[in-house]
Design a protein around this motif. Structure first.
Motif, PDB file in Angstrom:
ATOM      1  N   ALA A   1       0.835  -1.209   0.000  1.00 51.85           N
ATOM      2  CA  ALA A   1       0.000   0.000   0.000  1.00 51.85           C
ATOM      3  C   ALA A   1       0.867   1.256   0.000  1.00 51.85           C
ATOM      4  O   ALA A   1       0.568   2.240  -0.685  1.00 51.85           O
ATOM      5  CB  ALA A   1      -0.923  -0.010   1.217  1.00 51.85           C
ATOM      6  N   ALA A   2       1.975   1.221   0.753  1.00 49.80           N
ATOM      7  CA  ALA A   2       2.881   2.374   0.806  1.00 49.80           C
ATOM      8  C   ALA A   2       3.539   2.621  -0.549  1.00 49.80           C
ATOM      9  O   ALA A   2       3.728   3.773  -0.965  1.00 49.80           O
ATOM     10  CB  ALA A   2       3.934   2.158   1.885  1.00 49.80           C
ATOM     11  N   ARG A   3       3.901   1.530  -1.248  1.00 51.68           N
ATOM     12  CA  ARG A   3       4.490   1.693  -2.583  1.00 51.68           C
ATOM     13  C   ARG A   3       3.475   2.314  -3.545  1.00 51.68           C
ATOM     14  O   ARG A   3       3.831   3.182  -4.350  1.00 51.68           O
ATOM     15  CB  ARG A   3       4.976   0.344  -3.117  1.00 51.68           C
ATOM     16  CG  ARG A   3       6.253  -0.157  -2.463  1.00 51.68           C
ATOM     17  CD  ARG A   3       6.882  -1.306  -3.258  1.00 51.68           C
ATOM     18  NE  ARG A   3       5.996  -2.464  -3.350  1.00 51.68           N
ATOM     19  CZ  ARG A   3       5.960  -3.435  -2.446  1.00 51.68           C
ATOM     20  NH1 ARG A   3       6.741  -3.390  -1.376  1.00 51.68           N
ATOM     21  NH2 ARG A   3       5.147  -4.474  -2.621  1.00 51.68           N
ATOM     22  N   ALA A   4       2.229   1.873  -3.458  1.00 52.03           N
ATOM     23  CA  ALA A   4       1.185   2.425  -4.336  1.00 52.03           C
ATOM     24  C   ALA A   4       0.975   3.910  -4.060  1.00 52.03           C
ATOM     25  O   ALA A   4       0.656   4.678  -4.969  1.00 52.03           O
ATOM     26  CB  ALA A   4      -0.122   1.657  -4.148  1.00 52.03           C
ATOM     27  N   ALA A   5       1.168   4.308  -2.807  1.00 56.71           N
ATOM     28  CA  ALA A   5       1.002   5.715  -2.428  1.00 56.71           C
ATOM     29  C   ALA A   5       2.289   6.518  -2.580  1.00 56.71           C
ATOM     30  O   ALA A   5       2.348   7.687  -2.199  1.00 56.71           O
ATOM     31  CB  ALA A   5       0.506   5.805  -0.987  1.00 56.71           C
TER      32      ALA A   5
ATOM     33  N   GLN B   1       0.025  13.065   3.550  1.00 49.11           N
ATOM     34  CA  GLN B   1      -1.020  12.755   2.581  1.00 49.11           C
ATOM     35  C   GLN B   1      -0.825  11.353   2.013  1.00 49.11           C
ATOM     36  O   GLN B   1      -1.772  10.581   1.880  1.00 49.11           O
ATOM     37  CB  GLN B   1      -1.019  13.783   1.449  1.00 49.11           C
ATOM     38  CG  GLN B   1      -1.651  15.110   1.836  1.00 49.11           C
ATOM     39  CD  GLN B   1      -1.808  16.025   0.642  1.00 49.11           C
ATOM     40  OE1 GLN B   1      -1.017  15.995  -0.300  1.00 49.11           O
ATOM     41  NE2 GLN B   1      -2.837  16.846   0.661  1.00 49.11           N
ATOM     42  N   ARG B   2       0.427  11.013   1.701  1.00 51.99           N
ATOM     43  CA  ARG B   2       0.690   9.710   1.083  1.00 51.99           C
ATOM     44  C   ARG B   2       0.512   8.557   2.069  1.00 51.99           C
ATOM     45  O   ARG B   2       0.042   7.478   1.691  1.00 51.99           O
ATOM     46  CB  ARG B   2       2.086   9.714   0.453  1.00 51.99           C
ATOM     47  CG  ARG B   2       2.109  10.496  -0.868  1.00 51.99           C
ATOM     48  CD  ARG B   2       3.506  10.594  -1.436  1.00 51.99           C
ATOM     49  NE  ARG B   2       4.254  11.650  -0.801  1.00 51.99           N
ATOM     50  CZ  ARG B   2       5.583  11.711  -0.758  1.00 51.99           C
ATOM     51  NH1 ARG B   2       6.310  10.735  -1.276  1.00 51.99           N
ATOM     52  NH2 ARG B   2       6.196  12.721  -0.178  1.00 51.99           N
ATOM     53  N   VAL B   3       0.855   8.765   3.341  1.00 55.56           N
ATOM     54  CA  VAL B   3       0.585   7.733   4.354  1.00 55.56           C
ATOM     55  C   VAL B   3      -0.924   7.538   4.502  1.00 55.56           C
ATOM     56  O   VAL B   3      -1.413   6.417   4.650  1.00 55.56           O
ATOM     57  CB  VAL B   3       1.233   8.108   5.710  1.00 55.56           C
ATOM     58  CG1 VAL B   3       0.716   7.208   6.831  1.00 55.56           C
ATOM     59  CG2 VAL B   3       2.755   7.994   5.619  1.00 55.56           C
TER      60      VAL B   3
END
Length: 224
Positions: free
Chosen positions: A88-92, A122-124
């Protein structure tokens, strides 16, 4: 009307009513007239907790807990695994940033996430929404603090999420963030004044085209 797996974008100037739509969908308050429905069922008939479990909401005002980055991302996951959290972190587009911290995903965030920059917060928050694998992904101006290249990368990965059947509603003042949507609504003072797809709205030379032109001029000034 948004078909399952489709993407609706909502644009307009500040104060046009964009975030009010998001508040209605997650039932921060209910409409005083008319209804908001999923599968023709009024939202007020759903159990509130069950409704919100199915919606991945990234609000304008990002809220992060005083906890590890991993636990912040995994907040809505029943049985979190590090592999799913990092995916999920990579996608964000925030995985690389997290790995620069000495403790990586075990880094403790300060109150409201003060350890992170605005764009990282924001990305987290986007990663947290994606990690929950929601049926509906609701993004309220989620890319305002990121640069253009990062925005493009995040939008690319969001398109992959949509390909898996996730229905997406993206609210933004940036045309670049919404131009690939299946349908776009343009709001002004709480009313829909234009709607359609990006190319048709530009050809109409109305409010959407004017907003687009304003942003192109602003970008040109920033590069000058």
């Amino acid at each position: 009307h948004i078909p399952a797996g489709g993407t609706l974008a909502i644009v307009g100037h500040t104060g046009s009513g964009k975030s009010t739509v998001a508040d209605l969908i997650v039932r921060h308050f209910d409409p005083t007239d008319g209804t908001v429905s999923i599968d023709d069922v009024d939202l007020r008939k759903f159990d509130l907790a069950a409704l919100r479990e199915r919606i991945g909401h990234v609000p304008q005002d990002v809220f992060l807990f005083s906890d590890t980055i991993a636990n912040n991302i995994a907040f809505s996951m029943d049985h979190p695994k590090l592999e799913e959290i990092t995916k999920a972190a990579r996608a964000a587009q925030v995985d690389d940033n997290i790995r620069t911290f000495p403790k990586g995903y075990d880094t403790l965030l300060g109150e409201r996430g003060v350890t992170l920059s605005g764009g990282q917060k924001q990305r987290v928050s986007i990663a947290r929404a994606l990690a929950a694998a929601p049926r509906i992904l609701l993004l309220d101006d989620p890319l305002s603090a990121v640069d253009t290249a990062t925005e493009e990368a995040i939008l690319r990965d969001l398109r992959e999420a949509r390909s898996r059947g996730c229905t997406t509603i993206i609210i933004s003042h940036r045309i670049s963030a919404v131009q690939d949507a299946d349908h776009i609504l343009v709001l002004e003072q709480g009313r829909v004044i234009e709607e359609g797809v990006h190319a048709n709205l530009l050809a109409r030379a109305g409010a959407y085209a004017k907003l687009h032109q304003e942003q192109l001029l602003e970008e040109a000034r920033e590069r000058a």
